[in-house]
Design an enzyme around this catalytic site. Structure first.
Site, short mmCIF file in Angstrom:
data_model
loop_
_atom_site.label_atom_id
_atom_site.label_comp_id
_atom_site.label_asym_id
_atom_site.label_seq_id
_atom_site.Cartn_x
_atom_site.Cartn_y
_atom_site.Cartn_z
N GLU A 1 0.86 -1.18 0.00
CA GLU A 1 0.00 0.00 0.00
C GLU A 1 0.90 1.24 0.00
O GLU A 1 1.81 1.37 0.82
CB GLU A 1 -0.91 -0.02 1.24
CG GLU A 1 -1.85 1.15 1.27
CD GLU A 1 -3.14 0.87 2.05
OE1 GLU A 1 -3.42 -0.29 2.39
OE2 GLU A 1 -3.87 1.85 2.31
N GLU B 1 -10.62 4.63 8.97
CA GLU B 1 -10.79 4.22 7.57
C GLU B 1 -11.30 2.78 7.46
O GLU B 1 -10.78 1.98 6.69
CB GLU B 1 -9.47 4.38 6.81
CG GLU B 1 -8.99 5.82 6.77
CD GLU B 1 -7.74 6.04 5.94
OE1 GLU B 1 -6.90 5.13 5.87
OE2 GLU B 1 -7.62 7.13 5.36
N ARG C 1 -2.13 3.77 16.89
CA ARG C 1 -2.08 4.94 16.00
C ARG C 1 -3.19 5.96 16.30
O ARG C 1 -4.32 5.58 16.65
CB ARG C 1 -2.18 4.50 14.54
CG ARG C 1 -0.95 3.75 14.10
CD ARG C 1 -1.08 3.28 12.69
NE ARG C 1 -0.64 4.22 11.70
CZ ARG C 1 -1.34 4.56 10.62
NH1 ARG C 1 -2.55 4.09 10.41
NH2 ARG C 1 -0.84 5.38 9.74
N ARG D 1 -11.57 17.86 9.71
CA ARG D 1 -10.82 16.63 9.93
C ARG D 1 -9.53 16.87 10.70
O ARG D 1 -9.10 16.01 11.49
CB ARG D 1 -10.51 16.00 8.56
CG ARG D 1 -9.55 14.85 8.64
CD ARG D 1 -9.39 14.18 7.30
NE ARG D 1 -8.18 13.36 7.30
CZ ARG D 1 -7.68 12.76 6.24
NH1 ARG D 1 -8.29 12.87 5.08
NH2 ARG D 1 -6.59 12.04 6.32
N LYS E 1 0.93 10.97 13.32
CA LYS E 1 1.56 11.44 12.08
C LYS E 1 2.13 12.84 12.28
O LYS E 1 1.66 13.60 13.13
CB LYS E 1 0.54 11.47 10.94
CG LYS E 1 0.16 10.06 10.46
CD LYS E 1 -0.66 10.09 9.18
CE LYS E 1 -1.02 8.66 8.78
NZ LYS E 1 -1.81 8.57 7.54
N ASP F 1 -2.51 14.49 6.63
CA ASP F 1 -2.02 13.20 6.12
C ASP F 1 -0.81 13.35 5.20
O ASP F 1 -0.97 13.29 3.98
CB ASP F 1 -3.16 12.50 5.37
CG ASP F 1 -2.87 11.05 5.10
OD1 ASP F 1 -1.87 10.55 5.63
OD2 ASP F 1 -3.65 10.42 4.38
N GLU G 1 3.57 9.04 -0.92
CA GLU G 1 2.18 8.94 -1.35
C GLU G 1 1.66 10.22 -1.98
O GLU G 1 0.96 10.19 -2.99
CB GLU G 1 1.34 8.56 -0.13
CG GLU G 1 -0.14 8.54 -0.39
CD GLU G 1 -0.95 8.20 0.85
OE1 GLU G 1 -0.37 7.90 1.90
OE2 GLU G 1 -2.19 8.23 0.76
N HIS H 1 -3.99 18.50 0.23
CA HIS H 1 -4.91 17.42 -0.17
C HIS H 1 -5.71 17.75 -1.43
O HIS H 1 -6.92 17.53 -1.51
CB HIS H 1 -5.88 17.09 0.98
CG HIS H 1 -6.14 15.61 1.09
ND1 HIS H 1 -6.59 14.85 0.03
CD2 HIS H 1 -5.99 14.76 2.14
CE1 HIS H 1 -6.72 13.60 0.42
NE2 HIS H 1 -6.35 13.49 1.69
O1 GCW Z 1 -2.50 8.24 3.98
C1 GCW Z 1 -3.57 7.40 4.16
C2 GCW Z 1 -3.40 6.43 3.06
C3 GCW Z 1 -3.85 5.04 3.37
C4 GCW Z 1 -3.22 4.63 4.71
C5 GCW Z 1 -3.70 5.59 5.77
C6 GCW Z 1 -3.10 5.31 7.13
C7 GCW Z 1 -2.49 2.46 5.37
O2 GCW Z 1 -4.05 6.92 1.94
O3 GCW Z 1 -3.41 4.20 2.34
O4 GCW Z 1 -3.54 3.30 5.05
O5 GCW Z 1 -3.32 6.89 5.45
O6 GCW Z 1 -2.11 5.93 7.45
O7 GCW Z 1 -3.62 4.48 7.86
#
Ligand code: GCW
Length: 713
Positions: free
Chosen positions: A180, A304, A337, A349, A373, A378, A406, A534
């Site tokens: 992924e 998610e 997490r 968000r 994170k 993200d 990503e 984003h």
């Molecule tokens: O950045 C997003 C990604 C997902 C990822 C998620 C996460 C593994 O698009 O692909 O899933 O974060 O960090 O859990």
């Protein structure tokens, strides 16, 4: 001109080697041509004496031999016999050596090392030692780095220890070998042929990690498959753990919260259910019987679509502590997490992780780390630091960086990420007054934390050069170096990497280092200037998609993030908007709230700003935005020129790889510029400044592009 040409051709023949596939990463150990330096190194290293019999010490010896043979030539050993290089851990060294080392060992921790030189019994000594064999191995790699980067080893007095305990890679690797968000081929874990077939690459992986101080690996995706916890797969995990152990690397697994149902035959995964608790206790015992130094579990829960304690009306603390209890007898940890966002809270968000987790501060068990994170959305090209850092004084917070790209051009764009990591680590949270940097939160010094950790989402795959683009090996390398010491400078790390990977020639290092240091700024400029975020295409996140507005959840749509309208653009997160700035310390909130004090790069992250708003440089937002996109494109052009100029210093294979990738990056930077400016122009209704190149296509054209097989989904 002719002179220049002759010089170029001469250099080309003297310096160039032709085939290098990049597999050896930063452990090239190229032959040192400078004779003076070579004889200095030869004199000091011709007698190696190892103390101890562990696998780790054997590896250290092998590495020294490999490195020294490569850099000094295979005959180097005969050079001298009045010097000795000794390595071994404290308990194996002789008394006279220990006496010379004095109380040095009190200055290092269990993974730390000492490299020191002195004269004893008519001989020059270099001693590499530590409290553990892993420490010795780190010392050996550091000693070799000295030679690789051509530093003097005449007087050595180094004492160094990692500042963070848990320094892991997170592999988002699936059991079918897809990765992924992976852009470097398939997973390096060949699950099907494990445990019997041990690909030599596993050893090379461990060796590369040990060389930069990484001491753990989470083998599988956080979007987890419970099968990894079945005996069939634990056999394979055990085999990998056995390969990694002598390199000081522990194995961790992601734990799918619903595993008791999926592979345990239970009807629930409720963390309060006795059978569930029992199931995890037994599963954990089974793992430790196979892998006594197993690190623990990484969990993505209620995020998610992943299962979690909230499915049973329990909370993150309930879930994390239940797993922590199972791991406690074995000193294992839970990395829980904080990447959560819910479709039911549509206000912002960016606020959700903080809102959900900060109230739990102090409630997690001692062996739980909350993994956050770097920014609140993200892994964007630019984000302000995550407001949770510094806001949970009673909970160990782990940093999660993304090494894979990503949202940053995937593996085609040459971006040097340690520059971005450095910026985040140096950000001041002000939680305990000025100077309360994110680095101090992470290394535990701000709140006196006992357990500390950092994670990097890996960019490694089975491509020959590991990372799909030789330049991106620097991100794996730099992540490891910063995980060891989050106060290092990204620029110094870049220099070490360039010297170890390509060349020690200043004519190569200086321009390429300069180029690397501009790359994070360039990608922000050509993708998301001034705090935009984003606005990538849907799903694969490849290329621009600021127009996307039809996805089922509001916060999946780029329009949710940029909020462009006829008046202006940007997300108001101040007290007139979503109030997200209130999640920061007052000093930081104040800076973000005020248009006069906020930095240009955070502007549209926190404010909805009029198109004709006059920015600090006196130009309107619209003109500045257009100029920034252009600047990003120009910066990539400059990168291409820099690369072309250093051709004589790099082997043909890696030179060409990087050259072709830079050409793609240039093409895509223009694509980003044109698509975004045409789209935003629909709202600004203002002309492009003269110096911005005219778009090559229409907005319709850009909107019609689709990439059904873009990698990494
Ligand atoms: O950045 C997003 C990604 C997902 C990822 C998620 C996460 C593994 O698009 O692909 O899933 O974060 O960090 O859990």
């Amino acid at each position: 001109m002719l002179k220049k040409l002759v010089l170029f051709v001469v250099l080309l023949f003297c310096l160039k080697s032709f085939a290098n596939d990049g597999y050896k990463l930063w452990l090239q150990y190229d032959y040192i041509k400078n004779e003076n330096l070579r004889s200095e190194y030869q004199a000091a290293t011709s007698n190696l004496m190892s103390f101890g019999t562990s696998e780790t010490i054997k590896i250290a010896l092998k590495e020294l031999e490999l490195g020294l043979n490569g850099m000094l030539g295979s005959g180097y050993k005969s050079a001298s016999n009045n010097s000795v290089l000794i390595f071994g851990n404290k308990t194996n060294l002789s008394d006279d050596i220990l006496q010379k080392l004095g109380n040095s060992f009190t200055e290092i921790n269990d993974e730390g090392y000492i490299i020191t030189s002195f004269f004893l019994k008519e001989k020059n000594h270099i001693v590499i030692s530590g409290k553990t064999d892993a420490g010795v191995l780190y010392g050996v790699f550091n000693f070799l780095k000295h030679i690789q980067t051509q530093k003097s080893i005449k007087t050595l007095n180094i004492k160094d220890s990692p500042k963070i305990d848990i320094r892991v890679l997170n592999h988002w690797d699936n059991l079918d070998r897809t990765v992924e968000r992976g852009y470097s081929g398939f997973s390096i874990w060949d699950w099907h042929r494990l445990p019997d077939y041990l690909d030599p690459r596993y050893t090379d992986y461990a060796r590369a990690n040990a060389s930069i101080g990484i001491n753990g690996t989470v083998l599988n995706n956080v979007n987890a498959n419970a099968l990894i916890l079945t005996p069939q797969y634990l056999d394979k995990v055990e085999a990998l753990a056995n390969v990694f152990r002598p390199y000081g690397i522990k194995v961790y697994l992601t734990a799918r919260f619903s595993a008791p149902i999926e592979i345990g035959g239970l009807e629930t995964a409720d963390p309060y259910n006795k059978d569930v608790i029992q199931w995890w206790a037994e599963k954990t015992k089974e793992i430790y019987e196979r892998i006594p130094d197993f690190g623990g579990y990484l969990v993505k829960a209620n995020s998610e679509g992943q299962p979690g304690p909230q499915n049973y009306d329990r909370n993150h603390v309930d879930g994390a502590n239940m797993l922590a209890t199972a791991l406690e007898p074995y000193n294992g940890v839970v990395m829980w997490r904080a990447f959560v966002y819910s479709e039911h809270d549509v206000t912002d968000r960016a606020k959700q992780a903080y809102s959900e987790f900060v109230p739990y501060d102090g409630q997690f068990k001692d062996n739980v780390l909350v993994q956050v994170k770097n920014g609140p959305i993200d892994f964007q090209p630019h984000e302000p630091f995550h407001p949770m850092f510094g806001a949970m004084p009673k909970t160990p917070l782990m940093m999660e960086f993304q090494i894979t790209q990503e949202y940053l051009g995937q593996s085609t764009h040459s971006i040097y990420l340690p520059k971005q990591y450095e910026e985040i680590l140096n950000s001041d949270t002000y939680r305990k007054g000025k100077g309360s940097t994110v680095a101090k939160v992470i290394d535990g010094s701000l709140h006196d934390k006992k357990l500390t950790g950092i994670a990097g989402v890996s960019n490694i795959g089975n491509d020959m050069n590991w990372t799909g683009n030789p330049m991106l090996q620097a991100n794996w390398y730099g992540y490891g170096r910063l995980a060891w010491n989050p106060y290092l400078s990204a620029e110094d790390i870049a220099e070490d990497w360039l010297r170890s990977t390509f060349s020690n020639d200043k004519r190569f290092i200086e321009p390429v280092k300069k180029m690397m240091m501009t790359t994070t700024e360039a990608v922000v400029n050509y993708m998301t200037p001034f705090g935009l975020h984003h606005i990538m295409a849907t799903g694969h996140h490849y290329g621009p998609g600021p127009w996307v507005s039809n996805l089922s959840r509001p916060e999946w749509n780029p329009v949710y993030y940029h909020k462009a309208d006829s008046l202006g653009v940007g997300f108001d997160r101040t007290p007139t908007g979503s109030h997200a700035t209130e999640q920061y310390a007052p000093e930081v909130a104040k800076k973000f709230n005020d248009l006069k004090s906020i930095s240009d790069e955070d502007l549209l992250w926190f404010h909805h700003v009029a198109w004709d708003y006059k920015m600090k440089n006196g130009k309107t937002l619209w003109n500045n935005m257009a100029l920034k996109y252009q600047e990003g494109v120009d910066q990539v052009k400059q990168m291409m020129e820099t690369w072309e100029n250093i051709e004589p210093f790099v082997d043909e294979q890696r030179y060409n790889n990087i050259k072709m990738l830079l050409e793609i990056q240039y093409k895509e930077a223009k694509w980003w510029r044109d698509a975004c400016l045409l789209y935003f122009q629909e709202y600004s209704n203002m002309p492009l400044p003269e110096s911005v190149e005219k778009p090559s296509q229409t907005l319709d054209y850009f909107q019609s592009l689709s990439f059904p097989f873009a990698p990494g989904n």
